[in-house]
Design an enzyme around this catalytic site. Structure first.
Site, short mmCIF file in Angstrom:
data_model
loop_
_atom_site.label_atom_id
_atom_site.label_comp_id
_atom_site.label_asym_id
_atom_site.label_seq_id
_atom_site.Cartn_x
_atom_site.Cartn_y
_atom_site.Cartn_z
N CYS A 51 6.99 4.11 0.56
CA CYS A 51 6.79 3.05 -0.43
C CYS A 51 6.42 3.61 -1.80
O CYS A 51 6.46 2.89 -2.79
CB CYS A 51 5.70 2.08 0.04
SG CYS A 51 4.10 2.89 0.24
N CYS B 52 -0.69 0.83 5.50
CA CYS B 52 -1.42 0.95 4.23
C CYS B 52 -2.87 1.38 4.52
O CYS B 52 -3.46 2.16 3.76
CB CYS B 52 -1.40 -0.36 3.47
SG CYS B 52 0.22 -1.14 3.44
FE1 FES Z 1 2.67 1.38 0.56
FE2 FES Z 1 1.09 -0.52 1.32
S1 FES Z 1 3.21 -0.67 0.96
S2 FES Z 1 0.63 1.55 1.10
#
Ligand code: FES
Length: 139
Positions: free
Chosen positions: A46, A115
């Site tokens: 991400c 996360c």
């Molecule tokens: Fe990357 Fe939450 S989407 S840490």
């Protein structure tokens, strides 16, 4: 409370009130000057990045701050973990699991559990840095 749209564009997400509260009013946010340990972790998928800073006195973590560029859950978990480590010994702080972080926030949506892993890994990286610096000082 209804979920708020994710800033990373994943659509509506049901977060606990505590997650949203920590996202809106993050505790201990900001860079620490002259920390005893600092760790940086990131999630290559991400692209979120987190820094955790600690001050240690007599083996106990007396202060902890964070800087996170990331999603709602990454900000909330990194903020709450700074509160969780304060007052703990470095050994105790190493035992904090991402599950405990998520539980402290009243849970996370399953696809957001990774996360909280960033918060756990951030604390571990910070303590590793502290222990490394400490052993270097001793020579
Ligand atoms: Fe990357 Fe939450 S989407 S840490």
């Amino acid at each position: 409370m209804r979920g708020i749209p994710e800033i990373t564009g994943e659509g509506n997400m049901e977060y606990s009130e505590k997650v949203i509260e920590y996202f809106r009013n993050p505790r201990n946010m900001g860079k620490m000057e002259d920390p005893d340990g600092v760790g940086k972790v990131g999630n290559p998928v991400c692209g979120d990045v987190m820094w955790i800073y600690i001050k240690v006195e007599d083996g106990k973590i007396v202060d902890c701050k964070f800087v996170t560029f990331g999603c709602v859950a990454a900000i909330a978990t990194s903020s709450v973990v700074t509160e969780m480590v304060k007052g703990k010994t470095v050994e105790e702080a190493l035992q904090i699991s991402n599950k405990a972080v998520a539980e402290t926030l009243g849970g996370l949506p399953p696809i957001k559990m990774h996360c909280s892993l960033l918060a756990e890994q951030g604390v571990k990286a910070t303590i590793e840095d502290y222990l490394k610096k400490k052993s270097e000082k001793k020579g």
